[in-house]
Enzyme design. Sequence first.
Site, PDB file in Angstrom:
ATOM      1  N   HIS A 135      12.875   2.476 -18.225  1.00 10.17           N
ATOM      2  CA  HIS A 135      12.096   2.709 -17.005  1.00 10.17           C
ATOM      3  C   HIS A 135      12.869   3.620 -16.053  1.00 10.17           C
ATOM      4  O   HIS A 135      14.053   3.882 -16.241  1.00 10.17           O
ATOM      5  CB  HIS A 135      11.778   1.390 -16.296  1.00 10.17           C
ATOM      6  CG  HIS A 135      10.682   0.609 -16.956  1.00 10.17           C
ATOM      7  ND1 HIS A 135      10.925  -0.254 -17.986  1.00 10.17           N
ATOM      8  CD2 HIS A 135       9.339   0.584 -16.735  1.00 10.17           C
ATOM      9  CE1 HIS A 135       9.771  -0.797 -18.383  1.00 10.17           C
ATOM     10  NE2 HIS A 135       8.800  -0.303 -17.639  1.00 10.17           N
TER      11      HIS A 135
ATOM     12  N   ALA B 274      -0.231 -10.472 -15.434  1.00 11.77           N
ATOM     13  CA  ALA B 274       0.277  -9.884 -16.676  1.00 11.77           C
ATOM     14  C   ALA B 274       1.484  -9.022 -16.368  1.00 11.77           C
ATOM     15  O   ALA B 274       1.547  -8.379 -15.318  1.00 11.77           O
ATOM     16  CB  ALA B 274      -0.798  -9.054 -17.367  1.00 11.77           C
TER      17      ALA B 274
ATOM     18  N   ALA C  14       0.797  -1.228   0.000  1.00  9.41           N
ATOM     19  CA  ALA C  14       0.000   0.000   0.000  1.00  9.41           C
ATOM     20  C   ALA C  14       0.830   1.278   0.000  1.00  9.41           C
ATOM     21  O   ALA C  14       0.408   2.292  -0.566  1.00  9.41           O
ATOM     22  CB  ALA C  14      -0.940  -0.006   1.205  1.00  9.41           C
TER      23      ALA C  14
ATOM     24  N   LYS D 261      13.572   1.043 -10.722  1.00  4.52           N
ATOM     25  CA  LYS D 261      13.122  -0.303 -11.111  1.00  4.52           C
ATOM     26  C   LYS D 261      14.248  -1.298 -10.876  1.00  4.52           C
ATOM     27  O   LYS D 261      15.387  -1.066 -11.286  1.00  4.52           O
ATOM     28  CB  LYS D 261      12.679  -0.328 -12.578  1.00  4.52           C
ATOM     29  CG  LYS D 261      12.043  -1.657 -12.987  1.00  4.52           C
ATOM     30  CD  LYS D 261      11.335  -1.545 -14.320  1.00  4.52           C
ATOM     31  CE  LYS D 261      10.719  -2.873 -14.743  1.00  4.52           C
ATOM     32  NZ  LYS D 261       9.699  -3.361 -13.775  1.00  4.52           N
TER      33      LYS D 261
END
Length: 269
Positions: free
Chosen positions: A158, A125, A12, A162
């Site tokens: 990115h 996905a 979260a 990442k």
Amino acid sequence: MSDLPGIVVTGASGRMGQMLMKTVLASGKARLVGAVERPGSDWVGRDAGAAMGGAAIGVTVTDDPLAAFAQAQAVIDFTAPEATVQFAELAAQARAVHVIGTTGLEPVHLERLAWAAHHAVIVRAGNMSLGVNLLTRLTQKVAEALDEDWDIEVVEAHHRMKVDAPSGTALMLGEAAARGRGVDLAQARVSGRDGITGPRAPGSIGFSAIRGGDIVGEHDVIFAAAGERITLRHVATDRAIFARGALKAALWGQDKRPGQYDMMDVLGL
């Protein structure tokens, strides 16, 4: 409102977790009924809305995922591989749809997800956006149409934070190209060339990764032949596209039988 599907968001406190919660809250199609964080997080015990810098929403962040999942119809999970497989087992116990956007999953993780999918719906996905899934289908079609005189390269970019490369989306595109060619990506894949590599191996599928700044996500699939080339491209400028796709998947999975699905199933592509 109580008849709307209840959604729990894991991770979260992260950028994606917060985007997911905001998307659910604004959707009018689902209720945010839980927010999960790791033990020791300073978010645990706080109202999720207040923790995001807004008004209280009556959802307390917890480090007890099973208790949260038991109150929900779906779990949306963009975390890390080890956390995701644990969440999959707990979501299966709760019979909640588990939407997985986590990347970097290895075969050992996929085996555990396959077990969980015997008991609950899993939608997984590498990318949840409509545009990328259309790009994936186009990549397969182009690879089917062109022979090995056309070299295939996947280039992705990115943000600097990442942690995995190539991205899950890049691998998804590579898999699509491999299917189009009728080859196994594990055998055709070439990543991160460096030094004296020799000529390009015929039929190989190359991957290159760029990391920098706050790039949300850019993916190019290049088909290059002598004298010409085709580039299929997708640029994401707002990670809300992934959150909207994940919510769509969570809602789609409500009446499906246990098993593993992907965004192609969700979008009917």
